[in-house]
Write a protein that holds these residues in place. Structure first.
Motif, PDB file in Angstrom:
ATOM      1  N   ALA A 255       0.825  -1.207   0.000  1.00  0.00           N
ATOM      2  CA  ALA A 255       0.000   0.000   0.000  1.00  0.00           C
ATOM      3  C   ALA A 255       0.857   1.255   0.000  1.00  0.00           C
ATOM      4  CB  ALA A 255      -0.935  -0.018   1.205  1.00  0.00           C
ATOM      5  N   GLU A 256       1.873   1.288   0.828  1.00  0.00           N
ATOM      6  CA  GLU A 256       2.755   2.451   0.847  1.00  0.00           C
ATOM      7  C   GLU A 256       3.540   2.564  -0.452  1.00  0.00           C
ATOM      8  OE1 GLU A 256       6.820   3.363   3.009  1.00  0.00           O
ATOM      9  OE2 GLU A 256       5.183   3.538   4.463  1.00  0.00           O
ATOM     10  N   ASP A 257       3.994   1.429  -0.974  1.00  0.00           N
ATOM     11  CA  ASP A 257       4.739   1.452  -2.228  1.00  0.00           C
ATOM     12  C   ASP A 257       3.914   2.054  -3.360  1.00  0.00           C
ATOM     13  OD1 ASP A 257       6.787   0.215  -0.874  1.00  0.00           O
ATOM     14  OD2 ASP A 257       6.429  -1.778  -1.725  1.00  0.00           O
ATOM     15  N   GLY A 258       2.584   1.912  -3.288  1.00  0.00           N
ATOM     16  CA  GLY A 258       1.720   2.388  -4.364  1.00  0.00           C
ATOM     17  C   GLY A 258       1.291   3.835  -4.259  1.00  0.00           C
ATOM     18  N   LEU A 259       1.786   4.562  -3.250  1.00  0.00           N
ATOM     19  CA  LEU A 259       1.349   5.947  -3.063  1.00  0.00           C
ATOM     20  C   LEU A 259       2.018   6.935  -4.016  1.00  0.00           C
ATOM     21  CD1 LEU A 259       1.203   6.213   0.848  1.00  0.00           C
ATOM     22  CD2 LEU A 259      -0.725   6.125  -0.753  1.00  0.00           C
ATOM     23  N   GLY A 260       3.121   6.533  -4.622  1.00  0.00           N
ATOM     24  CA  GLY A 260       3.822   7.442  -5.520  1.00  0.00           C
ATOM     25  C   GLY A 260       4.773   8.395  -4.828  1.00  0.00           C
ATOM     26  N   LEU A 261       5.148   8.114  -3.589  1.00  0.00           N
ATOM     27  CA  LEU A 261       6.108   8.941  -2.867  1.00  0.00           C
ATOM     28  C   LEU A 261       7.499   8.798  -3.474  1.00  0.00           C
ATOM     29  CD1 LEU A 261       4.931   7.925   0.728  1.00  0.00           C
ATOM     30  CD2 LEU A 261       4.464  10.109  -0.420  1.00  0.00           C
ATOM     31  N   PRO A 262       8.391   9.768  -3.253  1.00  0.00           N
ATOM     32  CA  PRO A 262       9.765   9.625  -3.753  1.00  0.00           C
ATOM     33  C   PRO A 262      10.378   8.316  -3.275  1.00  0.00           C
ATOM     34  CG  PRO A 262       9.392  11.839  -2.937  1.00  0.00           C
ATOM     35  CD  PRO A 262       8.183  11.047  -2.555  1.00  0.00           C
ATOM     36  N   ALA A 263      11.072   7.628  -4.167  1.00  0.00           N
ATOM     37  CA  ALA A 263      11.586   6.292  -3.860  1.00  0.00           C
ATOM     38  C   ALA A 263      12.945   6.114  -4.516  1.00  0.00           C
ATOM     39  CB  ALA A 263      10.602   5.228  -4.326  1.00  0.00           C
ATOM     40  N   GLY A 264      13.526   4.937  -4.247  1.00  0.00           N
ATOM     41  CA  GLY A 264      14.824   4.636  -4.828  1.00  0.00           C
ATOM     42  C   GLY A 264      15.887   5.586  -4.307  1.00  0.00           C
ATOM     43  N   ALA A 265      16.672   6.173  -5.206  1.00  0.00           N
ATOM     44  CA  ALA A 265      17.725   7.098  -4.811  1.00  0.00           C
ATOM     45  C   ALA A 265      17.170   8.372  -4.199  1.00  0.00           C
ATOM     46  CB  ALA A 265      18.595   7.440  -6.020  1.00  0.00           C
ATOM     47  N   ARG A 266      15.863   8.621  -4.368  1.00  0.00           N
ATOM     48  CA  ARG A 266      15.264   9.826  -3.809  1.00  0.00           C
ATOM     49  C   ARG A 266      14.587   9.576  -2.456  1.00  0.00           C
ATOM     50  NH1 ARG A 266      12.844  12.442  -9.420  1.00  0.00           N
ATOM     51  NH2 ARG A 266      14.892  12.774 -10.396  1.00  0.00           N
ATOM     52  N   GLU A 267      14.830   8.425  -1.891  1.00  0.00           N
ATOM     53  CA  GLU A 267      14.476   8.158  -0.497  1.00  0.00           C
ATOM     54  C   GLU A 267      15.788   7.993   0.261  1.00  0.00           C
ATOM     55  OE1 GLU A 267      11.735   5.197   2.260  1.00  0.00           O
ATOM     56  OE2 GLU A 267      12.639   4.447   0.420  1.00  0.00           O
ATOM     57  N   VAL A 268      16.062   8.887   1.214  1.00  0.00           N
ATOM     58  CA  VAL A 268      17.379   8.946   1.843  1.00  0.00           C
ATOM     59  C   VAL A 268      17.241   8.788   3.359  1.00  0.00           C
ATOM     60  CG1 VAL A 268      19.500  10.292   2.120  1.00  0.00           C
ATOM     61  CG2 VAL A 268      18.152  10.517   0.020  1.00  0.00           C
ATOM     62  N   PRO A 269      17.826   7.731   3.945  1.00  0.00           N
ATOM     63  CA  PRO A 269      17.833   7.607   5.401  1.00  0.00           C
ATOM     64  C   PRO A 269      18.892   8.524   5.996  1.00  0.00           C
ATOM     65  CG  PRO A 269      19.009   5.763   4.429  1.00  0.00           C
ATOM     66  CD  PRO A 269      18.472   6.583   3.284  1.00  0.00           C
ATOM     67  N   LEU A 270      18.550   9.178   7.117  1.00  0.00           N
ATOM     68  CA  LEU A 270      19.467  10.106   7.778  1.00  0.00           C
ATOM     69  C   LEU A 270      19.486   9.803   9.269  1.00  0.00           C
ATOM     70  CD1 LEU A 270      18.375  13.454   6.044  1.00  0.00           C
ATOM     71  CD2 LEU A 270      20.279  11.956   5.390  1.00  0.00           C
TER      72      LEU A 270
END
Length: 553
Positions: free
Chosen positions: A243-258
């Motif tokens: 469900a979260e994967d399907g929301l269209g939020l920034p993902a891949g290289a544009r999801e950054v853990p800090l």
């Protein structure tokens, strides 16, 4: 800690945010405390030349690969070992690590698919692993006395608890403890007949039956959590779902853990920490100036000092964790020409919010997490966005920077509705209201940090709740206390008798109590029966008694 059985349920629930504890303490005392500076602790100063800010590339923690995916369980293996890690450029710093890296490797889990992580302890002291924010069975929750012993550590005698072995531990004879008594006397009061101790390895099984979110794992050994985390025992753990994967939020290289943390270094590049016993074997505690918490003068993100990360002119999803022992931050994103970018919060400790909330800055206490979208689309190529700490000064004002490298297409979005499964607990649903005071006090004749006037004792049951019950907890603090509940998430009902703040939204597992502040939280105690904890996540406070037992029965 108190419950009010003599009051009617209606009258109890009608009290709202006005804490009876505040009256007992005195409003003048609370007002005075509220004027204290936004820091709890003392700062160590590094003795080695420190690098310039925004020069070191941001490292991304490696993702751990499972050793097996057969059947219905994914299996991982992690070795805890000491190694030298390059934190400051060109300097090798001895650290305690998971799999030889700091932070430890990231674990990616899918909702509904259990995982087992086998931890092997090759460090010189016992360890415990806690998956912070996880809905875990008590046997895998990382209770502070459920130790994994290293090779050569004396075997337990007379039961499963390591506390029965103290007479055989090296250095215990005649050793002075925090309260001036022998080490045996200190540990005798901490015996835990329910502790389950293993030698060298332990399997931690996580059901992963929870909302998608970013968790983190860290050491949780009783009396020595703070120095173990400081030395490097921390890593990230994600729960994902379709469900979260399907929301269209920034993902891949544009999801950054800090993972943000502060540290200090001596002249040789070794970590400084004011432990009474640098071996972390026998004598817990820190030197007198640091009893309120240990702060460092170097801000690390993913283990790098004041790093910089190259980005596209697009939206990025930042998964932010404050993994500091005691330092609080209030972060903002500022361009070099002084413009503040919006921080669009989409999630809290325990997953997505119902709807996004836009902030100009975000306070974040130790152990809190935020899921935030920052849009770099209007920053010119070559421009820079600095993440600053409004609570810091000098070098601790800077956190990291993003350098916009190129224009790029962006098909991500921020939905108006993020999640429909955020609980809607009502005050009228609560079957019980409890009061808890988090305050300084005396512990075995010395300074301590207490809950309800008592220091932690693993052999004592402090609170018993019924599985499935909804309760309101009313909390009050003397100084900063980030309060964490194991197993369950909660919602913030009020602060100081007024409505919760904007950044309190969503489902949380840690609430930052400010000096002199009262707050109310509501939760449902579901999941599993057994023994859990709640405690302050200022790690030095935690080690000096600010924990309590929670029995779910």
């Amino acid at each position: 800690m108190s419950e009010n059985p003599g009051m009617t349920r209606r009258r109890l629930l009608g009290i709202g945010g006005t804490l009876g504890l505040t009256a007992a303490t005195g409003l003048s005392t609370a007002a005075a405390l509220s004027r204290r500076p936004a820091a709890t602790g003392a700062e160590l100063r590094s003795a080695i030349p420190l690098p310039a800010a925004f020069r070191t590339p941001l490292p991304l923690p490696p993702v751990l690969k499972p050793v097996s995916t057969s059947g219905s369980v994914d299996r991982y293996e992690v070795t805890q070992r000491e190694t030298k890690v390059e934190i400051l450029p060109g300097v090798r710093t001895p650290m305690w690590t998971y799999e030889g890296t700091f932070p430890g490797p990231t674990i990616e889990a899918r909702r509904g698919r259990p995982i087992t992580v086998t931890h092997r302890n090759e460090l010189p002291v016992p360890t415990v692993v806690h998956l912070h924010g996880g809905r875990n069975t008590p046997t895998s929750d990382g209770y502070p006395t459920d130790l994994v012993l290293p090779e050569g550590w004396p075997e337990p005698v007379g039961g499963t608890s390591d506390m029965h072995q103290m007479a055989e531990m090296p250095g215990m004879d005649g050793m002075d403890s925090m309260d001036g008594t022998s080490g045996m006397d200190h540990m005798a009061g901490m015996r835990d007949p329910r502790a389950v101790v293993t030698r060298l390895t332990r399997d931690y099984t996580f059901p992963t039956d929870q909302r998608p979110t970013m968790l983190w794992y860290h050491d949780h050994r009783m009396d020595f959590t703070a120095p173990a985390i400081w030395r490097g025992l921390a890593g990230l753990h994600f729960v994902r779902d379709d469900a979260e994967d399907g929301l269209g939020l920034p993902a891949g290289a544009r999801e950054v853990p800090l993972m943000i943390a502060d540290r200090a270094f001596d002249g040789d590049g070794n970590l400084q920490y004011p432990a009474l016993d640098p071996s972390l074997r026998d004598r817990p505690g820190v030197r007198e100036p640091y009893l309120a918490g240990v702060l460092g003068d170097v801000i690390l993100v993913n283990g790098a000092p004041w790093p910089v990360h190259e980005v596209d002119a697009a939206r990025y999803r930042l998964r932010i964790l404050n993994a500091s022992n005691a330092r609080h931050y209030e972060i903002e994103a500022v361009t070099d020409d002084g413009r503040r970018l919006h921080l669009v919060q989409i999630g809290a400790d325990q997953g997505l919010l119902a709807a996004p909330i836009t902030h100009r800055s975000l306070p974040i206490a130790p152990a809190e997490r935020y899921d935030v979208i920052v849009d770099f689309a209007d920053v010119p190529v070559g421009g820079r966005v600095r993440i600053l700490n409004r609570l810091g000064s000098g070098r601790t004002h800077d956190v990291m920077a993003f350098q916009v490298a190129r224009k790029a297409s962006d098909d991500s979005r921020i939905p108006h509705v993020l999640a429909r499964d955020v609980p809607a607990w009502r005050r009228s649903d609560a079957v019980r209201v409890r009061d808890f005071a988090f305050r300084a006090g005396r512990m075995r004749g010395r300074h301590g940090w207490l809950i309800g006037g008592q220091p932690f004792d693993p052999a004592r049951t402090d609170v018993t709740v019924h599985l499935g019950d909804i309760e309101v907890w009313r909390l009050i603090a003397d100084v900063h206390h980030p309060v964490h509940l194991h197993l369950v998430g909660f919602q913030v009902l009020s602060r100081g008798g007024r409505q919760a703040l904007a950044h309190d939204a969503g489902l949380k597992d840690t609430i930052s109590l400010r000096p002199g502040e009262s707050a109310e939280i509501i939760t449902r105690f579901d999941g599993y029966r057994g023994r859990y904890l709640f405690h302050c996540h200022n790690a030095e406070h935690e080690d000096m008694g600010m924990m309590a037992n929670l029995e779910i029965g």
